[in-house]
Design a protein around this motif. Structure first.
Motif, PDB file in Angstrom:
ATOM      1  N   TRP A  36      -0.283  -8.548  -7.536  1.00  0.00           N
ATOM      2  CA  TRP A  36      -0.543  -8.207  -8.930  1.00  0.00           C
ATOM      3  C   TRP A  36       0.633  -8.694  -9.762  1.00  0.00           C
ATOM      4  O   TRP A  36       1.726  -8.134  -9.721  1.00  0.00           O
ATOM      5  N   GLN A  51       1.994   3.388  -7.057  1.00  0.00           N
ATOM      6  CA  GLN A  51       1.259   2.874  -5.895  1.00  0.00           C
ATOM      7  C   GLN A  51       1.936   1.658  -5.269  1.00  0.00           C
ATOM      8  O   GLN A  51       1.729   1.344  -4.113  1.00  0.00           O
ATOM      9  N   GLN A  52       2.767   0.974  -6.042  1.00  0.00           N
ATOM     10  CA  GLN A  52       3.480  -0.191  -5.534  1.00  0.00           C
ATOM     11  C   GLN A  52       4.693   0.274  -4.727  1.00  0.00           C
ATOM     12  O   GLN A  52       5.467   1.087  -5.217  1.00  0.00           O
ATOM     13  N   HIS A  55       7.641   0.238  -6.716  1.00  0.00           N
ATOM     14  CA  HIS A  55       7.460   1.067  -7.915  1.00  0.00           C
ATOM     15  C   HIS A  55       7.402   0.282  -9.216  1.00  0.00           C
ATOM     16  O   HIS A  55       7.839   0.769 -10.268  1.00  0.00           O
ATOM     17  N   VAL A  57       5.008  -3.321 -11.089  1.00  0.00           N
ATOM     18  CA  VAL A  57       4.072  -4.441 -10.974  1.00  0.00           C
ATOM     19  C   VAL A  57       4.886  -5.724 -11.091  1.00  0.00           C
ATOM     20  O   VAL A  57       5.902  -5.767 -11.795  1.00  0.00           O
ATOM     21  N   ASP A  86       4.066  -9.592  -3.223  1.00  0.00           N
ATOM     22  CA  ASP A  86       3.171  -8.567  -3.765  1.00  0.00           C
ATOM     23  C   ASP A  86       3.815  -7.183  -3.806  1.00  0.00           C
ATOM     24  O   ASP A  86       3.124  -6.172  -3.891  1.00  0.00           O
ATOM     25  N   GLY A  87       5.120  -7.126  -3.745  1.00  0.00           N
ATOM     26  CA  GLY A  87       5.809  -5.852  -3.815  1.00  0.00           C
ATOM     27  C   GLY A  87       5.567  -4.957  -2.617  1.00  0.00           C
ATOM     28  O   GLY A  87       5.823  -3.759  -2.660  1.00  0.00           O
ATOM     29  N   MET A  89       2.520  -4.517  -1.104  1.00  0.00           N
ATOM     30  CA  MET A  89       1.174  -3.931  -1.073  1.00  0.00           C
ATOM     31  C   MET A  89       0.383  -4.328   0.173  1.00  0.00           C
ATOM     32  O   MET A  89      -0.348  -3.504   0.716  1.00  0.00           O
TER      33      MET A  89
END
Length: 115
Positions: A36, A51-52, A55, A57, A86-87, A89
């Motif tokens: 994202w 949710q990442q 923390h 995007v 994607d951090g 994810m």
């Protein structure tokens, strides 16, 4: 769906060409699979950020910095790789209701544009 198809093609061709390049030249072939990435530089809070695993995007600079690194001498020993940005994810892969985990959406879920 187009993004997933193009990423799959990119990964396949990169693996094939990257492996071949090792034998025939000094060229390097790598690919980046972004998660994202918000191109408006919006700062997300609440559930969108929490949710990442990191923390936040992603933003275009996360991708640009990897491109600059891959083009530098420091990446001279990297070829045939797909780098996922994607951090975390794809490693997390936990969804609401999985293994008794639930996302608490009671926190403020506002976002603001970064100037």
């Amino acid at each position: 769906m187009e993004l997933h198809c193009s990423q799959g093609w990119d990964f396949s061709i990169n693996s094939c060409v990257g492996g071949q390049s090792c034998r025939k030249s000094t060229s390097q072939f790598n690919s980046i699979s972004p998660g994202w990435i918000d191109t408006d530089f919006t700062e997300y809070t609440g559930a969108d950020a929490v949710q990442q695993p990191v923390h936040r995007v992603g933003n275009p600079m996360d991708i640009a910095n990897m491109v600059l690194f891959l083009c530098s001498e420091k990446a001279g020993f990297i070829t045939g790789e797909n780098i996922c940005i994607d951090g975390g994810m794809t490693k997390q892969m936990i969804y609401h209701g999985d293994c008794g985990w639930t996302l608490d959406m009671s926190s403020d879920m506002t976002s603001k544009k970064i100037d």
